[in-house]
Each structure stands twice: as structure tokens, then as C-alpha cells.
Scaffold this motif. Structure first.
Motif, PDB file in Angstrom:
ATOM      1  N   THR A 236       0.827  -1.210   0.000  1.00 21.00           N
ATOM      2  CA  THR A 236       0.000   0.000   0.000  1.00 21.00           C
ATOM      3  C   THR A 236       0.858   1.255   0.000  1.00 21.00           C
ATOM      4  N   ALA A 237       1.877   1.279   0.858  1.00 19.49           N
ATOM      5  CA  ALA A 237       2.750   2.451   0.947  1.00 19.49           C
ATOM      6  C   ALA A 237       3.527   2.665  -0.350  1.00 19.49           C
ATOM      7  N   LEU A 238       4.038   1.590  -0.941  1.00 23.15           N
ATOM      8  CA  LEU A 238       4.797   1.714  -2.180  1.00 23.15           C
ATOM      9  C   LEU A 238       3.911   2.152  -3.336  1.00 23.15           C
ATOM     10  N   ARG A 239       2.715   1.601  -3.426  1.00 26.19           N
ATOM     11  CA  ARG A 239       1.813   2.006  -4.505  1.00 26.19           C
ATOM     12  C   ARG A 239       1.523   3.495  -4.437  1.00 26.19           C
ATOM     13  N   GLN A 240       1.344   3.997  -3.249  1.00 22.82           N
ATOM     14  CA  GLN A 240       1.013   5.410  -3.092  1.00 22.82           C
ATOM     15  C   GLN A 240       2.165   6.308  -3.526  1.00 22.82           C
ATOM     16  N   VAL A 241       3.361   6.045  -3.003  1.00 26.52           N
ATOM     17  CA  VAL A 241       4.476   6.950  -3.307  1.00 26.52           C
ATOM     18  C   VAL A 241       4.961   6.786  -4.741  1.00 26.52           C
ATOM     19  N   LEU A 242       4.988   5.566  -5.254  1.00 21.06           N
ATOM     20  CA  LEU A 242       5.493   5.360  -6.615  1.00 21.06           C
ATOM     21  C   LEU A 242       4.583   5.981  -7.658  1.00 21.06           C
ATOM     22  N   SER A 243       3.287   5.975  -7.401  1.00 19.05           N
ATOM     23  CA  SER A 243       2.348   6.602  -8.338  1.00 19.05           C
ATOM     24  C   SER A 243       2.551   8.112  -8.398  1.00 19.05           C
ATOM     25  N   GLU A 244       3.132   8.682  -7.347  1.00 20.21           N
ATOM     26  CA  GLU A 244       3.382  10.119  -7.300  1.00 20.21           C
ATOM     27  C   GLU A 244       4.709  10.507  -7.950  1.00 20.21           C
ATOM     28  N   VAL A 245       5.696   9.609  -7.901  1.00 26.20           N
ATOM     29  CA  VAL A 245       7.039   9.992  -8.345  1.00 26.20           C
ATOM     30  C   VAL A 245       7.412   9.436  -9.716  1.00 26.20           C
ATOM     31  N   SER A 246       6.594   8.547 -10.276  1.00 22.81           N
ATOM     32  CA  SER A 246       6.962   7.941 -11.550  1.00 22.81           C
ATOM     33  C   SER A 246       5.724   7.708 -12.426  1.00 22.81           C
ATOM     34  N   ARG A 247       5.901   7.873 -13.737  1.00 20.44           N
ATOM     35  CA  ARG A 247       4.785   7.671 -14.653  1.00 20.44           C
ATOM     36  C   ARG A 247       4.469   6.190 -14.826  1.00 20.44           C
ATOM     37  N   ARG A 248       5.470   5.358 -14.648  1.00 23.72           N
ATOM     38  CA  ARG A 248       5.276   3.911 -14.785  1.00 23.72           C
ATOM     39  C   ARG A 248       6.083   3.229 -13.684  1.00 23.72           C
ATOM     40  N   TYR A 249       5.490   2.248 -13.048  1.00 22.01           N
ATOM     41  CA  TYR A 249       6.219   1.583 -11.961  1.00 22.01           C
ATOM     42  C   TYR A 249       5.755   0.139 -11.813  1.00 22.01           C
ATOM     43  N   GLU A 250       6.585  -0.632 -11.138  1.00 25.87           N
ATOM     44  CA  GLU A 250       6.241  -2.000 -10.762  1.00 25.87           C
ATOM     45  C   GLU A 250       6.751  -2.260  -9.356  1.00 25.87           C
ATOM     46  N   ILE A 251       6.072  -3.159  -8.657  1.00 24.46           N
ATOM     47  CA  ILE A 251       6.461  -3.564  -7.306  1.00 24.46           C
ATOM     48  C   ILE A 251       6.675  -5.069  -7.330  1.00 24.46           C
ATOM     49  N   ILE A 252       7.845  -5.495  -6.907  1.00 28.07           N
ATOM     50  CA  ILE A 252       8.182  -6.921  -6.927  1.00 28.07           C
ATOM     51  C   ILE A 252       8.377  -7.408  -5.501  1.00 28.07           C
TER      52      ILE A 252
ATOM     53  N   CYS B  75       8.938  -2.914   7.112  1.00 26.21           N
ATOM     54  CA  CYS B  75       8.325  -1.608   7.407  1.00 26.21           C
ATOM     55  C   CYS B  75       9.132  -0.773   8.406  1.00 26.21           C
ATOM     56  N   GLN B  76      10.445  -0.944   8.437  1.00 29.42           N
ATOM     57  CA  GLN B  76      11.266  -0.125   9.329  1.00 29.42           C
ATOM     58  C   GLN B  76      11.734   1.172   8.681  1.00 29.42           C
ATOM     59  N   PHE B  77      11.388   1.345   7.409  1.00 27.37           N
ATOM     60  CA  PHE B  77      11.660   2.595   6.713  1.00 27.37           C
ATOM     61  C   PHE B  77      10.343   3.179   6.221  1.00 27.37           C
ATOM     62  N   ASP B  78      10.313   4.488   6.105  1.00 28.79           N
ATOM     63  CA  ASP B  78       9.166   5.180   5.534  1.00 28.79           C
ATOM     64  C   ASP B  78       9.437   5.322   4.039  1.00 28.79           C
ATOM     65  N   VAL B  79       8.729   4.544   3.211  1.00 33.80           N
ATOM     66  CA  VAL B  79       9.049   4.533   1.780  1.00 33.80           C
ATOM     67  C   VAL B  79       8.768   5.875   1.115  1.00 33.80           C
ATOM     68  N   ARG B  80       8.044   6.767   1.782  1.00 33.27           N
ATOM     69  CA  ARG B  80       7.860   8.108   1.224  1.00 33.27           C
ATOM     70  C   ARG B  80       9.186   8.857   1.136  1.00 33.27           C
ATOM     71  N   GLU B  81      10.181   8.406   1.904  1.00 36.50           N
ATOM     72  CA  GLU B  81      11.492   9.055   1.840  1.00 36.50           C
ATOM     73  C   GLU B  81      12.270   8.682   0.579  1.00 36.50           C
ATOM     74  N   ILE B  82      11.638   7.910  -0.286  1.00 32.78           N
ATOM     75  CA  ILE B  82      12.216   7.689  -1.611  1.00 32.78           C
ATOM     76  C   ILE B  82      12.421   9.029  -2.315  1.00 32.78           C
ATOM     77  N   CYS B  83      11.603   9.996  -1.937  1.00 38.64           N
ATOM     78  CA  CYS B  83      11.727  11.354  -2.505  1.00 38.64           C
ATOM     79  C   CYS B  83      13.052  12.010  -2.135  1.00 38.64           C
ATOM     80  N   GLN B  84      13.688  11.536  -1.059  1.00 43.24           N
ATOM     81  CA  GLN B  84      15.007  12.057  -0.671  1.00 43.24           C
ATOM     82  C   GLN B  84      16.108  11.538  -1.603  1.00 43.24           C
ATOM     83  N   LEU B  85      15.879  10.361  -2.171  1.00 41.89           N
ATOM     84  CA  LEU B  85      16.877   9.733  -3.036  1.00 41.89           C
ATOM     85  C   LEU B  85      16.754  10.183  -4.490  1.00 41.89           C
TER      86      LEU B  85
END
Length: 231
Positions: free
Chosen positions: A25-41, A99-109
Motif C-alpha cells: 500500500t505504501a509503495l503504490r502510493q508513493v510510486l504513483s506520485e514519483v513515476s509515470r510507470r512503476y512495478e512492485i516486486i 516496514c522499518q523505513f518510511d518509503v515516502r522518503e524515496i523522494c530524498q533519493l
């Protein structure tokens, strides 16, 4: 911040049934915001709980989710290698399934991936037991001395790669050596690495395996093999 064209995100999951839905759920939310196309494996590393069934259910529910299954528990490094191999897009991100990281911080990378081949997080304050922290400090020092890999937080499971670089690395580790192996071969290949601070949180559910003596012994065994075989 400009959107990426595409990104593959994966995470290893060994007996992570209670964390799996939250991660997706967390990855779907952030990836949809930062990329036009994405996949979760999801890389199910031979889990003995309901991880396999739940992962398949999530893959049926969301077309952007895929699952890689190991028939038995092969180890953390094997799961990372499977995730890299399975990734189809030009930018790859991985984290752990606990879940020990907040995947929204992908925006930092993200701002750094245009200029660097690898962007690796480092935990500002580690939310782990003291023994795990102590082992990590000793391991970081050993890798720094023996392999010359000098990063603040070697095993931080919050990394982003350009696929064209990381997919060419001759990775062999099946255990906890994997992060050191990636950075060692990246260094030999002349890839550029950037470090970014990220936050770390207590595990919400499930049990850690990184401090298991067998995991630690396996890591040192693979390190010695790398030292013997490096050219």
C-alpha cells in the motif's frame, strides 16, 4: 520534483505476512506520485507463514505487483539478486519488507539518481537492539578495512540504482554480504555513489533474522570467499 519515466521497486519478504499489505500500500502510493510507470516486486524467500499466498493475492489485486518465489529459504542476498534480476525498468529501488523505513522518503533519493549510479540511505538513528547495532558497527569496520568500501551505513536497506550499472555487477552472495558486494563491485567498476540520510523505525510486526549467529557466520564465510577470489 520531476517525475521519473519508470521505476522498479522490490523488497525481500521472509515470513512477513503481517507487514506485506502495509508495504505494498505504501509503495503504490508513493510510486504513483514519483513515476509515470512503476512495478512492485515481492521476493518471497521461501516463507513458512502466509506470505506466499498473500503475495499472490496482492498480485492479482494490483496489476503493477509481481511476485518472485524461492522454493525454499535461500537467504537475504539471494532475494536481493532475484529482485534485481526481475526488475524491468531503468531505475531500481529496494528496501526491506519489515516496514522499518518510511518509503515516502524515496523522494530524498530521487533528485540524486540523475547524477549518481547508486544512491544509498544511511540511518540517522538506528531503531534496533544494541546487539544488532554493535554487530553492524563491527561489520562496517571489517568491510571498510578489507574491501575499502567506505560508506556510513553499509547495510541500510534503502537504496536506489541505475539498472544499467547494477545489473552488470558479478554478484554471488546469498547472505548478508550482499550490500558490501554491491558497493565493492560498484567501486571497482567506477560507479558513482551518493549517501542520503533517512529515518529508521522499530519493526511493527514479525521477527528479525539479521542477528542470527548462522546469518553472521554465513556473511563472514562469504566475505572470506570474496577476498580469496577477487581479482
Amino acid at each position: 520534483m520531476d517525475q521519473l519515466a519508470e521505476i522498479s521497486a522490490f523488497f525481500p519478504a521472509y515470513n512477513e505476512e503481517r507487514n506485506l499489505s502495509r508495504m505494498v500500500t505504501a509503495l503504490r502510493q508513493v510510486l504513483s506520485e514519483v513515476s509515470r510507470r512503476y512495478e512492485i516486486i515481492i521476493v518471497d524467500d521461501g516463507s513458512a507463514d502466509g506470505t506466499k499466498a498473500l503475495a499472490e493475492k496482492l498480485a492479482l489485486q494490483y496489476p503493477e505487483v509481481r511476485v518472485v518465489h524461492h522454493p525454499k529459504n535461500l537467504g537475504y542476498g539471494a532475494a536481493i539478486r532475484s529482485g534485481i534480476r526481475a526488475s524491468r525498468y531503468s531505475v531500481i529501488f529496494f528496501t526491506d519488507g519489515d516496514c522499518q523505513f518510511d518509503v515516502r522518503e524515496i523522494c530524498q533519493l530521487l533528485p540524486h539518481i540523475h547524477s549518481y549510479d547508486i544512491v544509498t540511505g544511511y540511518r540517522q538513528k538506528r531503531a534496533d537492539p544494541f546487539a544488532r547495532w554493535l554487530y553492524s558497527r563491527g561489520w562496517n569496520l571489517a568491510i571498510r578495512l578489507l574491501l575499502g568500501v567506505k560508506v556510513k551505513d553499509l547495510n541500510c536497506a534503502f537504496k536506489m540504482f541505475k539498472a544499467e550499472g547494477v545489473k552488470t555487477l558479478p554478484l554471488k552472495s546469498t547472505g548478508a554480504l550482499i550490500n558490501a558486494e554491491i558497493l565493492y563491485y560498484a567501486q571497482k567498476k567506477g560507479l558513482h555513489v551518493c549517501e542520503v540520510p533517512v529515518r529508521h523505525y522499530p519493526r511493527p510486526a514479525g521477527n528479525q533474522t539479521g542477528g542470527n549467529p548462522r546469518v553472521i557466520l554465513r556473511a563472514f564465510r562469504e566475505l572470506f570467499q570474496l577476498l580469496l577470489n577477487r581479482s
